[in-house]
Motif scaffolding. Structure first.
Motif, PDB file in Angstrom:
ATOM      1  N   UNK A   1     -41.899 -25.041  88.805  1.00 32.00           N
ATOM      2  CA  UNK A   1     -41.548 -23.830  89.659  1.00 32.00           C
ATOM      3  C   UNK A   1     -42.527 -22.745  89.653  1.00 32.00           C
ATOM      4  N   UNK A   2     -43.416 -22.852  88.304  1.00 36.12           N
ATOM      5  CA  UNK A   2     -44.481 -21.653  88.277  1.00 36.12           C
ATOM      6  C   UNK A   2     -45.424 -21.960  89.707  1.00 36.12           C
TER       7      UNK A   2
ATOM      8  N   UNK B   1     -46.394 -18.952  96.424  1.00 37.53           N
ATOM      9  CA  UNK B   1     -45.852 -18.126  97.410  1.00 37.53           C
ATOM     10  C   UNK B   1     -46.448 -16.742  97.149  1.00 37.53           C
ATOM     11  N   UNK B   2     -46.684 -16.231  96.242  1.00 37.55           N
ATOM     12  CA  UNK B   2     -47.037 -14.793  95.773  1.00 37.55           C
ATOM     13  C   UNK B   2     -48.810 -14.712  96.494  1.00 37.55           C
ATOM     14  N   UNK B   3     -49.454 -15.786  96.117  1.00 40.83           N
ATOM     15  CA  UNK B   3     -50.949 -16.018  96.619  1.00 40.83           C
ATOM     16  C   UNK B   3     -50.774 -15.765  98.188  1.00 40.83           C
ATOM     17  N   UNK B   4     -50.009 -16.924  98.680  1.00 43.61           N
ATOM     18  CA  UNK B   4     -49.947 -16.860 100.189  1.00 43.61           C
ATOM     19  C   UNK B   4     -49.548 -15.747 100.989  1.00 43.61           C
TER      20      UNK B   4
ATOM     21  N   UNK C   1     -51.600 -15.679  88.323  1.00 42.80           N
ATOM     22  CA  UNK C   1     -50.011 -15.781  88.174  1.00 42.80           C
ATOM     23  C   UNK C   1     -49.631 -16.618  87.318  1.00 42.80           C
ATOM     24  N   UNK C   2     -50.400 -17.947  87.336  1.00 41.78           N
ATOM     25  CA  UNK C   2     -50.151 -19.125  86.506  1.00 41.78           C
ATOM     26  C   UNK C   2     -50.726 -18.701  85.084  1.00 41.78           C
TER      27      UNK C   2
ATOM     28  N   UNK D   1     -46.838 -26.626  95.137  1.00 43.57           N
ATOM     29  CA  UNK D   1     -45.993 -27.233  94.273  1.00 43.57           C
ATOM     30  C   UNK D   1     -46.193 -28.469  94.377  1.00 43.57           C
ATOM     31  N   UNK D   2     -46.263 -29.056  95.823  1.00 47.83           N
ATOM     32  CA  UNK D   2     -46.403 -30.630  95.981  1.00 47.83           C
ATOM     33  C   UNK D   2     -47.721 -30.973  95.428  1.00 47.83           C
TER      34      UNK D   2
END
Length: 339
Positions: free
Chosen positions: A26-27, A33-36, A336-337, A124-125
């Motif tokens: 989920x990270x 999403x945050x980066x996008x 973020x990761x 994620x994918x």
């Protein structure tokens, strides 16, 4: 030997030395999403310009004319790439002056609604897909073929899930052009032009049905090649800057930014025509008629009417948007990761 150790894809995988933990999955979703989101906000004005330059509606409205014999003929727009960078600046100025500063962010709402899940799904994918492919098909070892397969899978899943959002965004960004071109629309259509995302959704559903939300999907699948090239090249470039990893400081982050920007630039230059075809397929109805009906038909029609060079319309604005967008997006994602 080092490559076979259980230390998945370096920083981009976001995995720990103890193995692939479910919590890490989920990270990728959240970080992507945050980066996008950050990248989309920063580069939104260039996205508006790019969409208009790709559209035939914009090209027709801004065509110049000159006298030739007894008639008037259209003068084709300049196709020089360097001039297109100047043209991009002029369009930004005109939108700011003639429409309002807010118009530079037109379509940002559906863009964010689309970018956040799109990037979340894509990262994620890809992040999880390459682990699964490597473990199941390649004895746990990652290589370019693993990255290629994961990127292709991620692109198909993302394109299918988010296509309706991009259709709405494209229509909103072209809306101002319609308002300034009453001759191209009936009075009834002019009255029905939407001013927000929900209004545009209802308009598309009313006039074109559910299928209207999946216009340009074939071009999106063609565009999977861009994401595939980008991810594979990004991983390769990261290996070239691997000597900076783990040392912290500016060198490591600049290496990451350079890898992201370069990968996106190369991928965009190779695959850009699909962007133009996708925009044409998503254009609104004109007098209740659909001009572009399919991928091959659109390609032939664009080349026949405007020449092959038009397949690179809006490239300057696109590059000015996607390169910093990719750099910001991957920077936020990696940060973020790690955080």
């Amino acid at each position: 030997m080092a490559e076979s150790l259980p230390q998945p894809p370096q920083p981009v995988a976001g995995s720990s030395k103890s193995g692939w933990l479910p919590a890490k999955s989920w990270q990728h979703f959240v970080a992507g999403g945050l980066g996008g989101m950050c990248g989309a906000i920063v580069t939104s004005p260039f996205d508006v310009v790019k969409t208009r330059l790709q559209s035939s509606l914009f090209r027709e409205k801004h065509a110049t004319f000159s006298l030739a014999g007894n008639g008037v003929v259209a003068v084709p727009p300049r196709t020089n790439l360097l001039y297109n960078f100047v043209e991009t600046g002029h369009i930004l100025r005109d939108i700011y002056r003639d429409e309002s500063p807010r118009a530079l962010f037109k379509g940002l709402g559906p863009t964010l609604v689309g970018v956040i899940p799109a990037r979340s799904i894509n990262f994620f994918a890809y992040g999880n897909g390459k682990q699964i492919i490597a473990n199941k098909l390649n004895d746990g070892v990652e290589n370019s073929w693993v990255h290629l397969g994961a990127a292709t899978l991620a692109g198909i899943v993302t394109g299918t899930a988010t296509n309706p959002i991009w259709v709405v965004k494209t229509r909103l960004q072209l809306e101002a052009e319609h308002k300034k071109s009453p001759s191209s629309l009936s009075s009834q259509q002019q009255r029905r032009i939407s001013t927000n995302s929900w209004g545009m959704i209802k308009k598309i559903l009313r006039e074109e049905g559910i299928r209207g939300f999946y216009k340009g999907l074939s071009a999106s699948y063609l565009g999977v090649t861009e994401g595939t090239i980008q991810w594979t090249l990004y991983e390769r470039l990261k290996k070239l800057t691997a000597n900076t990893e783990g040392k912290g400081g500016a060198a490591e982050w600049f290496g990451m930014l350079g890898s992201a920007g370069t990968a996106k630039c190369v991928a965009s230059l190779i695959t850009y025509p699909h962007e133009v075809l996708r925009t044409r397929l998503r254009q609104p109805l004109v007098d209740g008629k659909v001009k572009y009906t399919g991928l091959v038909q659109t390609l032939r029609l664009v080349i026949a009417e405007e020449g092959a060079a038009s397949l690179y319309g809006g490239l300057s604005a696109h590059l000015m948007r996607v390169i910093p967008n990719a750099a910001v997006m991957f920077f936020i994602y990696e940060a973020a990761l790690r955080w």
